[in-house]
Design a protein around this motif. Structure first.
Motif, PDB file in Angstrom:
ATOM      1  N   ASP A 171       4.057  -5.641 -14.185  1.00 43.00           N
ATOM      2  CA  ASP A 171       2.938  -6.306 -13.490  1.00 43.00           C
ATOM      3  C   ASP A 171       3.419  -7.448 -12.595  1.00 43.00           C
ATOM      4  N   PRO A 172       4.316  -7.164 -11.632  1.00 45.26           N
ATOM      5  CA  PRO A 172       4.799  -8.228 -10.749  1.00 45.26           C
ATOM      6  C   PRO A 172       3.695  -8.700  -9.794  1.00 45.26           C
ATOM      7  N   GLN A 173       3.717  -9.993  -9.503  1.00 46.84           N
ATOM      8  CA  GLN A 173       2.769 -10.574  -8.568  1.00 46.84           C
ATOM      9  C   GLN A 173       3.493 -10.807  -7.242  1.00 46.84           C
ATOM     10  N   VAL A 174       3.119 -10.039  -6.221  1.00 42.03           N
ATOM     11  CA  VAL A 174       3.815 -10.050  -4.923  1.00 42.03           C
ATOM     12  C   VAL A 174       2.856 -10.544  -3.845  1.00 42.03           C
ATOM     13  N   SER A 175       3.351 -11.403  -2.977  1.00 41.09           N
ATOM     14  CA  SER A 175       2.567 -11.845  -1.821  1.00 41.09           C
ATOM     15  C   SER A 175       3.382 -11.625  -0.555  1.00 41.09           C
ATOM     16  N   ALA A 230      10.418 -12.827 -15.961  1.00 36.94           N
ATOM     17  CA  ALA A 230      11.628 -13.643 -15.830  1.00 36.94           C
ATOM     18  C   ALA A 230      12.681 -13.182 -16.824  1.00 36.94           C
ATOM     19  N   ALA A 231      12.287 -12.874 -18.096  1.00 35.42           N
ATOM     20  CA  ALA A 231      13.251 -12.427 -19.097  1.00 35.42           C
ATOM     21  C   ALA A 231      13.851 -11.095 -18.712  1.00 35.42           C
ATOM     22  N   LEU A 232      13.021 -10.174 -18.204  1.00 31.84           N
ATOM     23  CA  LEU A 232      13.531  -8.862 -17.781  1.00 31.84           C
ATOM     24  C   LEU A 232      14.523  -9.005 -16.654  1.00 31.84           C
ATOM     25  N   PHE A 233      14.242  -9.892 -15.698  1.00 34.08           N
ATOM     26  CA  PHE A 233      15.167 -10.086 -14.573  1.00 34.08           C
ATOM     27  C   PHE A 233      16.499 -10.641 -15.068  1.00 34.08           C
ATOM     28  N   GLU A 284       4.029  -1.814  -6.629  1.00 34.05           N
ATOM     29  CA  GLU A 284       4.208  -0.523  -7.290  1.00 34.05           C
ATOM     30  C   GLU A 284       5.685  -0.164  -7.414  1.00 34.05           C
ATOM     31  N   ALA A 285       6.474  -0.422  -6.341  1.00 41.07           N
ATOM     32  CA  ALA A 285       7.894  -0.080  -6.377  1.00 41.07           C
ATOM     33  C   ALA A 285       8.644  -0.910  -7.411  1.00 41.07           C
ATOM     34  N   LEU A 286       8.338  -2.192  -7.535  1.00 45.51           N
ATOM     35  CA  LEU A 286       9.013  -3.045  -8.512  1.00 45.51           C
ATOM     36  C   LEU A 286       8.600  -2.710  -9.939  1.00 45.51           C
ATOM     37  N   SER A 287       7.343  -2.366 -10.155  1.00 47.33           N
ATOM     38  CA  SER A 287       6.862  -2.089 -11.513  1.00 47.33           C
ATOM     39  C   SER A 287       7.376  -0.761 -12.046  1.00 47.33           C
TER      40      SER A 287
END
Length: 304
Positions: free
Chosen positions: A117-121, A6-9, A108-111
């Protein structure tokens, strides 16, 4: 210090990486499919639930969520090219990937550039690429979402079964290489009553199951019968000579049972005169001939 996702975004927003705030869109209304000839225009889901192994295809509706980054959540429809467009990542090829494979791909693309370590569903809300159409003489004709392996009998059952007006054959119309289509005929009596397992075809996405209506055929009975005239029958249920005479009320007392005529016109326009003995047919010595469309049965009178 390690930054949270969240801080990085938030930092990316301050640096101008994202010019506009990305709001989660309201899910689009359910798509209305073009109406079939039968008048049914909504896609009807079959009972089977899609498993994670089903690949994504064109027109599928995907719900993509990134944990703690609601600005990246999206509901997108896969284009005809098999791609989707997402914030930060742009256009991506997704055709042929399962939901789990797409999750890994997005993670992988977001990281690589943006998140740690994004959590994607990924959830497939609609399998728009996996549909089968059922048209003709069935209880509920329409377009059905096919969310798992299905057989011909299963799809017909979901479509309400066959109507009494169904003809003798149905057809499974399937796309083949080169853009052509192949119509596979299935004899309904062998499928339903004789239970031939080879006719219970595996149905593929994009197949069209066509159940043509039975057509009426006409034969005529004239001469020494009690109610001469035209008889209307169904093409799938041909009538025999004995049956036709019985439907005409039976023969009169003056009927000549040994010289029944069946007048039949051929495809070239010529007329054949078939002579049969009703007496021998009743005795089982001669077969009872089946009548064809347009046949004229003439029962002559005897003069003795």
């Amino acid at each position: 210090m390690t930054r949270t996702p969240a801080a990085l975004f938030a930092a990316l927003l301050l640096q101008g990486t994202l010019v506009h705030t990305i709001a989660e869109p309201t899910p689009p209304p359910a798509a209305i499919l073009p109406p079939l000839e039968t008048g049914v225009d909504a896609a009807i889901p079959l009972a089977t639930i899609a498993g994670p192994e089903h690949p994504v295809g064109a027109e599928d509706l995907l719900e993509i969520s990134v944990f703690e980054i609601p600005e990246l959540n999206r509901i997108v429809r896969v284009s005809e090219k098999g791609t989707i467009s997402l914030p930060l990542l742009g256009e991506m090829e997704v055709r042929g990937l399962t939901a789990m494979q797409l999750e890994d791909h997005l993670r992988e693309a977001l990281s690589q550039k943006y998140l740690q370590d994004p959590q994607v569903s990924v959830f497939v809300r609609e399998f728009g690429s996996k549909k089968v159409s059922v048209i003709g003489a069935v209880g509920k004709p329409g377009v059905y979402q096919m969310l798992g392996p299905r057989t011909l009998l299963q799809v017909l059952s979901e479509a309400g079964g066959l109507e009494k007006e169904a003809g003798s054959h149905l057809f499974v119309i399937r796309a083949v290489a080169g853009g052509a289509t192949d119509a596979i005929p299935v004899k309904i009596s062998d499928l339903l009553m004789n239970r031939d397992p080879e006719l219970n075809l595996s149905i593929s996405p994009g197949d069209v199951i066509s159940v043509p209506l039975d057509r009426p055929v006409y034969v005529y009975v004239d001469g020494a019968v009690k109610t001469p005239g035209r008889l209307e029958e169904l093409a799938s249920r041909p009538i025999s000579l004995l049956q036709a005479i019985a439907k005409a009320g039976g023969v009169t007392e003056r009927a000549n049972l040994k010289a029944i005529q069946i007048l039949r016109r051929g495809s070239d326009g010529t007329q054949a005169d078939l002579r049969v003995s009703l007496k021998k047919i009743r005795q089982g010595k001669d077969p009872d001939p089946m009548l064809e469309e347009g046949d004229v049965v003439v029962v002559p009178e005897t003069f003795f």
